[in-house]
Motif scaffolding. Sequence first.
Motif, PDB file in Angstrom:
ATOM      1  N   ASN A 359       0.826  -1.210   0.000  1.00 56.15           N
ATOM      2  CA  ASN A 359       0.000   0.000   0.000  1.00 56.15           C
ATOM      3  C   ASN A 359       0.861   1.261   0.000  1.00 56.15           C
ATOM      4  O   ASN A 359       0.513   2.265  -0.653  1.00 56.15           O
ATOM      5  CB  ASN A 359      -0.923  -0.006   1.224  1.00 56.15           C
ATOM      6  CG  ASN A 359      -1.985  -1.092   1.142  1.00 56.15           C
ATOM      7  OD1 ASN A 359      -2.366  -1.514   0.041  1.00 56.15           O
ATOM      8  ND2 ASN A 359      -2.455  -1.554   2.290  1.00 56.15           N
ATOM      9  N   LEU A 360       1.974   1.210   0.724  1.00 59.17           N
ATOM     10  CA  LEU A 360       2.875   2.369   0.746  1.00 59.17           C
ATOM     11  C   LEU A 360       3.505   2.593  -0.628  1.00 59.17           C
ATOM     12  O   LEU A 360       3.596   3.743  -1.118  1.00 59.17           O
ATOM     13  CB  LEU A 360       3.954   2.162   1.806  1.00 59.17           C
ATOM     14  CG  LEU A 360       4.961   3.308   1.974  1.00 59.17           C
ATOM     15  CD1 LEU A 360       4.255   4.588   2.428  1.00 59.17           C
ATOM     16  CD2 LEU A 360       6.051   2.913   2.966  1.00 59.17           C
ATOM     17  N   LEU A 361       3.935   1.509  -1.277  1.00 59.41           N
ATOM     18  CA  LEU A 361       4.568   1.648  -2.601  1.00 59.41           C
ATOM     19  C   LEU A 361       3.578   2.184  -3.644  1.00 59.41           C
ATOM     20  O   LEU A 361       3.958   2.944  -4.555  1.00 59.41           O
ATOM     21  CB  LEU A 361       5.116   0.302  -3.070  1.00 59.41           C
ATOM     22  CG  LEU A 361       6.239  -0.320  -2.215  1.00 59.41           C
ATOM     23  CD1 LEU A 361       6.717  -1.626  -2.846  1.00 59.41           C
ATOM     24  CD2 LEU A 361       7.405   0.658  -2.062  1.00 59.41           C
ATOM     25  N   LYS A 362       2.310   1.808  -3.505  1.00 53.48           N
ATOM     26  CA  LYS A 362       1.307   2.286  -4.455  1.00 53.48           C
ATOM     27  C   LYS A 362       1.031   3.780  -4.274  1.00 53.48           C
ATOM     28  O   LYS A 362       0.503   4.435  -5.180  1.00 53.48           O
ATOM     29  CB  LYS A 362       0.010   1.485  -4.289  1.00 53.48           C
ATOM     30  CG  LYS A 362       0.134   0.050  -4.815  1.00 53.48           C
ATOM     31  CD  LYS A 362      -1.154  -0.734  -4.638  1.00 53.48           C
ATOM     32  CE  LYS A 362      -1.019  -2.145  -5.199  1.00 53.48           C
ATOM     33  NZ  LYS A 362      -2.259  -2.941  -5.027  1.00 53.48           N
ATOM     34  N   ALA A 363       1.382   4.303  -3.114  1.00 57.59           N
ATOM     35  CA  ALA A 363       1.231   5.748  -2.881  1.00 57.59           C
ATOM     36  C   ALA A 363       2.348   6.539  -3.561  1.00 57.59           C
ATOM     37  O   ALA A 363       2.255   7.770  -3.663  1.00 57.59           O
ATOM     38  CB  ALA A 363       1.226   6.039  -1.384  1.00 57.59           C
ATOM     39  N   TYR A 364       3.409   5.859  -4.018  1.00 61.31           N
ATOM     40  CA  TYR A 364       4.524   6.504  -4.729  1.00 61.31           C
ATOM     41  C   TYR A 364       4.730   5.786  -6.062  1.00 61.31           C
ATOM     42  O   TYR A 364       5.744   5.134  -6.304  1.00 61.31           O
ATOM     43  CB  TYR A 364       5.816   6.458  -3.901  1.00 61.31           C
ATOM     44  CG  TYR A 364       5.742   7.189  -2.594  1.00 61.31           C
ATOM     45  CD1 TYR A 364       5.235   6.581  -1.450  1.00 61.31           C
ATOM     46  CD2 TYR A 364       6.190   8.507  -2.500  1.00 61.31           C
ATOM     47  CE1 TYR A 364       5.169   7.270  -0.253  1.00 61.31           C
ATOM     48  CE2 TYR A 364       6.131   9.202  -1.296  1.00 61.31           C
ATOM     49  CZ  TYR A 364       5.621   8.572  -0.179  1.00 61.31           C
ATOM     50  OH  TYR A 364       5.558   9.271   1.004  1.00 61.31           O
ATOM     51  N   PRO A 365       3.765   5.867  -6.990  1.00 67.61           N
ATOM     52  CA  PRO A 365       3.782   5.047  -8.210  1.00 67.61           C
ATOM     53  C   PRO A 365       4.930   5.367  -9.168  1.00 67.61           C
ATOM     54  O   PRO A 365       5.279   4.532 -10.010  1.00 67.61           O
ATOM     55  CB  PRO A 365       2.430   5.355  -8.858  1.00 67.61           C
ATOM     56  CG  PRO A 365       2.047   6.696  -8.319  1.00 67.61           C
ATOM     57  CD  PRO A 365       2.575   6.741  -6.928  1.00 67.61           C
ATOM     58  N   GLU A 366       5.544   6.544  -9.054  1.00 63.42           N
ATOM     59  CA  GLU A 366       6.604   6.935  -9.985  1.00 63.42           C
ATOM     60  C   GLU A 366       8.003   6.615  -9.475  1.00 63.42           C
ATOM     61  O   GLU A 366       8.975   6.725 -10.239  1.00 63.42           O
ATOM     62  CB  GLU A 366       6.512   8.439 -10.280  1.00 63.42           C
ATOM     63  CG  GLU A 366       5.170   8.899 -10.812  1.00 63.42           C
ATOM     64  CD  GLU A 366       4.790   8.187 -12.106  1.00 63.42           C
ATOM     65  OE1 GLU A 366       5.688   7.954 -12.944  1.00 63.42           O
ATOM     66  OE2 GLU A 366       3.594   7.865 -12.277  1.00 63.42           O
ATOM     67  N   ASN A 367       8.107   6.262  -8.240  1.00 63.80           N
ATOM     68  CA  ASN A 367       9.437   6.055  -7.655  1.00 63.80           C
ATOM     69  C   ASN A 367       9.928   4.620  -7.862  1.00 63.80           C
ATOM     70  O   ASN A 367       9.170   3.667  -7.799  1.00 63.80           O
ATOM     71  CB  ASN A 367       9.422   6.333  -6.146  1.00 63.80           C
ATOM     72  CG  ASN A 367       9.119   7.781  -5.832  1.00 63.80           C
ATOM     73  OD1 ASN A 367       8.005   8.256  -6.056  1.00 63.80           O
ATOM     74  ND2 ASN A 367      10.100   8.481  -5.296  1.00 63.80           N
ATOM     75  N   LYS A 368      11.239   4.510  -8.111  1.00 61.87           N
ATOM     76  CA  LYS A 368      11.875   3.208  -8.177  1.00 61.87           C
ATOM     77  C   LYS A 368      11.973   2.624  -6.758  1.00 61.87           C
ATOM     78  O   LYS A 368      11.999   3.351  -5.767  1.00 61.87           O
ATOM     79  CB  LYS A 368      13.273   3.320  -8.777  1.00 61.87           C
ATOM     80  CG  LYS A 368      13.288   3.771 -10.230  1.00 61.87           C
ATOM     81  CD  LYS A 368      12.794   2.649 -11.142  1.00 61.87           C
ATOM     82  CE  LYS A 368      12.955   3.034 -12.618  1.00 61.87           C
ATOM     83  NZ  LYS A 368      12.508   1.947 -13.515  1.00 61.87           N
ATOM     84  N   VAL A 369      12.066   1.301  -6.682  1.00 60.59           N
ATOM     85  CA  VAL A 369      12.102   0.607  -5.387  1.00 60.59           C
ATOM     86  C   VAL A 369      13.285  -0.355  -5.370  1.00 60.59           C
ATOM     87  O   VAL A 369      13.503  -1.108  -6.326  1.00 60.59           O
ATOM     88  CB  VAL A 369      10.801  -0.186  -5.140  1.00 60.59           C
ATOM     89  CG1 VAL A 369      10.890  -0.962  -3.822  1.00 60.59           C
ATOM     90  CG2 VAL A 369       9.596   0.736  -5.145  1.00 60.59           C
TER      91      VAL A 369
END
Length: 441
Positions: A359-369
């Motif tokens: 859920n946290l990653l979906k809040a930053y859809p443009e950022n690499k992980v």
Amino acid sequence: MEKKLIFILLFILLLPSQSISADRELFYVYSSKYPKENHYSPSGLMGDTGDIGLSGGYIPTPSGGKACLKIAYKPKGAKEWAGIYWQNPPNNWGEVEGGYNLEGADKLTFWAKGEKGRERIALFKIGGITGRYNDSDSASIGPVKLSKKWKQYTISLKRKDLHYISGGFCFTVRRVDNPRGGTFYLDEIRYEGKEIKGAEIAIDRTPPKVSMHIPANSFSPDGDGVNDLISFEVKAKDNVAVNSWRLEISTLDGKSVRTFQGDGTPPSKLAWDGIDDYYHRLSPSGEYVTVFSASDRAGNWGLSETQKIELKLIPQLKEVKVIEEERGLVVRLTSKVLFDFDRFELKEIARSSLDEVVNLLKAYPENKVKVEGHTDSVGTADYNLQLSQLRAASVAKYLIREGIPTSRIEIAGYGETKPITSNVTIQGRQQNRRVEVVILK
């Protein structure tokens, strides 16, 4: 004449402490203070025999003895009642000649208390065994509601025929009175009176010789594979045969936590993982008391010295920790939450923590992980590097499966090369075993 008076005074001073006055005697069914004076064995189980348990109660006693009697009742059986008879000879239901001539006793007294203070005992009784050799009489009191404090009770024996008593004492409890069961304690069960005859048949009075050795008195059952168990080395030897054995672990205030028991000769070594008998959960940190006991066929019990052990739990870390660093947001998950020891497959309980990450990653859809695996310094560097890579890959696979695009994710394993704290302590190594999911700037 003066010398004679001095002799008489010395004789009176040296009389056994069991005598309560010059003209009265005590005859013990059970005494924690004078165990060699016990004359009956708690061998006669009655009713739902599997619902009743007898062991040592290591709490302050009225007599100042080492251990009183602890009785635990857990009603499950169809008869809906249970009880215990103190008999002589043991297991004698009137089929063999035995017992004592207790003429001269005018009462039986005993001390009792409940663990919670509302336990109900249906009956306390002496005598009453029938068979080929009947007890000559019986007497009883009850029902009795126990309190949390020790209280002395009396069964009057005036005008009772006590020339033959093989059932020295008994009690019964019922499910209807104790629907959730209960635990209570007994001590100093004794006959009192003038010139009690106490004649008996010859029976075995020698208990088994027992011992208990604990190589390490503390352990930390935290699942890291190090010092997770505590061992007990036990021995029991009898002149005839060991009938049963019992190892009990209790809190300092006498509440049973874990009991190991069996019939015959005990195993040489027992081990405890910290899980209790009642909730099947890990017991709290702190000190516990342990004692080992064994009985012979005559109902004699031998007790080891009580010993203390300590259970040390490492403080639990938070499952998910988010911190802000120069490179971006770092979600730190401990390997304890994600994996079993020395494994890289995700545990079922890891789902809730990883779903929060998704859920946290979906809040930053443009950022690499970037998914990074880390280990402690136990083991070889090559093995730790490989394990960290496999663990990072397992987490990345879960994130992808839950909708995070593969193109966003980079995987890296660093082994033991990037610790966040010292690897000297167990707690430090636990923190270093981790997976970090970094939302890059």
